[in-house]
Write an enzyme that holds these catalytic residues in place. Sequence first.
Site, PDB file in Angstrom:
ATOM      1  N   GLU A 131      -9.607  -4.645   4.934  1.00 23.46           N
ATOM      2  CA  GLU A 131      -9.343  -4.356   3.513  1.00 23.46           C
ATOM      3  C   GLU A 131      -8.161  -5.173   2.996  1.00 23.46           C
ATOM      4  O   GLU A 131      -8.147  -5.614   1.856  1.00 23.46           O
ATOM      5  CB  GLU A 131      -9.089  -2.849   3.352  1.00 23.46           C
ATOM      6  CG  GLU A 131     -10.342  -2.050   3.655  1.00 23.46           C
ATOM      7  CD  GLU A 131     -10.094  -0.565   3.860  1.00 23.46           C
ATOM      8  OE1 GLU A 131      -9.690  -0.189   4.980  1.00 23.46           O
ATOM      9  OE2 GLU A 131     -10.302   0.203   2.920  1.00 23.46           O
ATOM     10  N   ARG A 184      -2.649  -2.046  -3.666  1.00 22.69           N
ATOM     11  CA  ARG A 184      -3.888  -1.302  -3.514  1.00 22.69           C
ATOM     12  C   ARG A 184      -3.805  -0.071  -4.426  1.00 22.69           C
ATOM     13  O   ARG A 184      -2.875   0.724  -4.329  1.00 22.69           O
ATOM     14  CB  ARG A 184      -4.018  -0.842  -2.062  1.00 22.69           C
ATOM     15  CG  ARG A 184      -5.238  -0.029  -1.868  1.00 22.69           C
ATOM     16  CD  ARG A 184      -5.308   0.565  -0.497  1.00 22.69           C
ATOM     17  NE  ARG A 184      -6.664   1.002  -0.289  1.00 22.69           N
ATOM     18  CZ  ARG A 184      -7.214   1.126   0.883  1.00 22.69           C
ATOM     19  NH1 ARG A 184      -6.531   0.866   1.959  1.00 22.69           N
ATOM     20  NH2 ARG A 184      -8.454   1.538   0.987  1.00 22.69           N
ATOM     21  N   ARG A 225     -12.001  16.297   5.378  1.00 24.44           N
ATOM     22  CA  ARG A 225     -12.656  16.638   4.105  1.00 24.44           C
ATOM     23  C   ARG A 225     -14.041  17.209   4.368  1.00 24.44           C
ATOM     24  O   ARG A 225     -14.752  16.723   5.254  1.00 24.44           O
ATOM     25  CB  ARG A 225     -12.794  15.407   3.207  1.00 24.44           C
ATOM     26  CG  ARG A 225     -11.484  14.819   2.740  1.00 24.44           C
ATOM     27  CD  ARG A 225     -11.728  13.790   1.641  1.00 24.44           C
ATOM     28  NE  ARG A 225     -10.528  13.027   1.366  1.00 24.44           N
ATOM     29  CZ  ARG A 225     -10.383  11.727   1.622  1.00 24.44           C
ATOM     30  NH1 ARG A 225     -11.385  11.030   2.136  1.00 24.44           N
ATOM     31  NH2 ARG A 225      -9.262  11.115   1.339  1.00 24.44           N
ATOM     32  N   HIS A 244     -13.324   3.072  -1.025  1.00 20.37           N
ATOM     33  CA  HIS A 244     -13.406   2.099   0.084  1.00 20.37           C
ATOM     34  C   HIS A 244     -13.975   0.760  -0.406  1.00 20.37           C
ATOM     35  O   HIS A 244     -14.564   0.001   0.374  1.00 20.37           O
ATOM     36  CB  HIS A 244     -14.299   2.617   1.239  1.00 20.37           C
ATOM     37  CG  HIS A 244     -13.733   3.796   1.967  1.00 20.37           C
ATOM     38  ND1 HIS A 244     -14.487   4.889   2.319  1.00 20.37           N
ATOM     39  CD2 HIS A 244     -12.490   4.038   2.425  1.00 20.37           C
ATOM     40  CE1 HIS A 244     -13.732   5.774   2.953  1.00 20.37           C
ATOM     41  NE2 HIS A 244     -12.512   5.280   3.023  1.00 20.37           N
ATOM     42  N   ASN A 267       0.873  -1.170   0.000  1.00 19.64           N
ATOM     43  CA  ASN A 267       0.000   0.000   0.000  1.00 19.64           C
ATOM     44  C   ASN A 267       0.915   1.226   0.000  1.00 19.64           C
ATOM     45  O   ASN A 267       1.517   1.564   1.009  1.00 19.64           O
ATOM     46  CB  ASN A 267      -0.881  -0.039   1.262  1.00 19.64           C
ATOM     47  CG  ASN A 267      -1.989   0.984   1.214  1.00 19.64           C
ATOM     48  OD1 ASN A 267      -1.955   1.919   0.405  1.00 19.64           O
ATOM     49  ND2 ASN A 267      -2.968   0.837   2.085  1.00 19.64           N
TER      50      ASN A 267
END
Length: 410
Positions: A386, A89, A237, A178, A9
């Site tokens: 994940e 990823r 955000r 996601h 990742n």
Amino acid sequence: MLGKYLIINSGSSSLKFSLYEMPETNLIAKGIIERIGQDSEYSINFDGKKIKKRFGIKNHNQAINVMFSELLSNELISRIEEIKGVGHRILHGGEIYSSPVLIDENVIKDITELTKFGPLHHPAELAGIIGMKEKLLNVPQVAVFDTAFHQSIPEENYLYAVPYSWYKDYKVRKYGFHGTSYEYILQMLKDYYVKDNINSIICHIGSGASISCIKDGQCYDTSMGLTPLDGIIMGTRSGRIDPSIIEYICKELEISVEEVLYALNRKSGLYGIAGVNDFRDIENLANNGNKNAKLAIKMFEDSIVSYIANYYFKLNGKLDALVFTAGIGENSSTFRKRIVEAISKPMNIYLNEENNNSIASFKKEKSGIISTLGSKHDVLVIPTDEEYIILKNTYETIKKSKEKKLILKK
Ligand code: ADP
């Protein structure tokens, strides 16, 4: 197929890696190299041990070299050739990828082109892929996209009401993110309810946060958009805002569009209102009477309730489960209590306080049902994984390609 697999990742200034033994899915080691380009820090966990070091690491290529020399010196691998596959990823697969793919020159070209949708992520992810290719020339590598899960969303839900040519010519549409987390939760729901046609509202509420509507076992709508900026309020955000704010604030502050977008991504959300973005700190501040922390929580949770309500209507009230997952969803029992209370009457669901309080990482259980038996729908807490999905997809994609080659040879 038997052997060791690496999951990578790659972030703009970090490289996270995990080494697994397959097909047992045994985690051998997990590590991270942070602050690449500065005074970098390296840490690795294996056999219950943690090793930390400081290096000057200039770029992702060097980070990969450090990773391999540490894996070798700690005898986690005896030779580089022991690695049988690598999974990456990748943030954005555009409309091209609705499933994981074996990486070749064309895939690298596509990911390079898709940098326009993931300018903060794709350069680092590409550096990870290319760096690994140089080290492991003939080892299969797989790209697992965060957007792929959402490719089942119908066009009435993924299109924006902007000139249609923006979509046709420039692919302006909702993509969603996601995806690996949603894939994991959906699989858990299918196993739990022993059926495929699951209807669910899944709330992935971490620092980055989104909500997805699952209809008949696939994604029907999601809160994030062309980029992860859209949707609910997040740690830093803004989530959904009136786009006219951008031009207005550019003019008032005499700053560029890029600077406004930086503020919307990094200086807004919970942080923008409360001045901190860690939800534990915000809850502590609010408990001590801090007005802005209370306001930030109210705004954050209102935005979540709006999406749950919207998706509940889209599902026509047919819901197997409402699910909470990710950092805040898994760990904050007070957050879950407030959300369930806010939707309780219209959705006929009631909180089982005892279960809700016992499901927290520092308490005894990590997953389970937090609604009462008399509720119309189940409310579940399921810790997401994940990395497991990236590993599973990597292994299966490589396995399928090998089987295909065997058939071709026959
Ligand atoms: P991301 O993957 O987007 O970085 P995570 O899923 O790791 O986000 O979630 C991070 C968020 O979870 C942070 O806001 C953190 O404060 C929150 N969190 C973690 N543990 C708790 C807890 N016990 N109570 C409340 N919030 C928590």
